[in-house]
Design a protein around this motif. Structure first.
Motif, short mmCIF file in Angstrom:
data_model
loop_
_atom_site.label_atom_id
_atom_site.label_comp_id
_atom_site.label_asym_id
_atom_site.label_seq_id
_atom_site.Cartn_x
_atom_site.Cartn_y
_atom_site.Cartn_z
N VAL A 58 -23.80 20.84 -37.86
CA VAL A 58 -23.63 19.60 -37.10
C VAL A 58 -22.21 19.09 -37.37
O VAL A 58 -21.53 19.59 -38.27
N SER A 59 -21.78 18.11 -36.63
CA SER A 59 -20.46 17.53 -36.86
C SER A 59 -20.36 17.02 -38.31
O SER A 59 -21.26 16.32 -38.78
N PRO A 60 -19.28 17.36 -39.02
CA PRO A 60 -19.16 16.89 -40.39
C PRO A 60 -19.14 15.36 -40.50
O PRO A 60 -19.59 14.81 -41.49
N LYS A 61 -18.66 14.69 -39.47
CA LYS A 61 -18.61 13.21 -39.49
C LYS A 61 -20.01 12.60 -39.36
O LYS A 61 -20.23 11.46 -39.78
N LEU A 62 -20.95 13.37 -38.79
CA LEU A 62 -22.29 12.86 -38.55
C LEU A 62 -23.34 13.45 -39.50
O LEU A 62 -24.49 13.02 -39.48
#
Length: 95
Positions: A10-14
């Motif tokens: 998944v997106s590292p920011k999320l």
């Protein structure tokens, strides 16, 4: 017994908010009759990777759980999904 195990990205920011969103589901699953264990966790090395494992006593128990588990709606897109279901005919202590 069956094991569903693997990982996806998944997106590292999320990622942390995604994993946190599953805390209630994990708690409820572990209390569900026939769930031996369930975990959804952030990988300690890859900032995009989410590891998961589910251990259930039977397909029937898993199907019943999935009908009513009410997973969180995160809106986070999964990529590179590498998850498999394994049927276990025998288990023993590894150590």
């Amino acid at each position: 017994m069956l094991i569903i195990a693997g990982h996806y990205s998944v997106s590292p920011k999320l990622r942390q908010s995604y994993v946190d969103a599953f805390a209630d589901l994990v708690h409820r699953a572990r209390a569900y009759p026939g769930c031996i264990d369930l975990s959804i966790s952030a990988d300690p090395i890859d900032p995009t990777r989410v590891n998961m494992i589910e251990i259930w006593t039977s397909d029937e128990v898993l199907a019943a759980w999935r009908k009513n588990c009410n997973p969180p709606k995160t809106g986070v897109k999964m990529h590179d999904v590498k998850v498999q279901k394994h049927y276990i005919s025998r288990s023993e202590a590894p150590f």
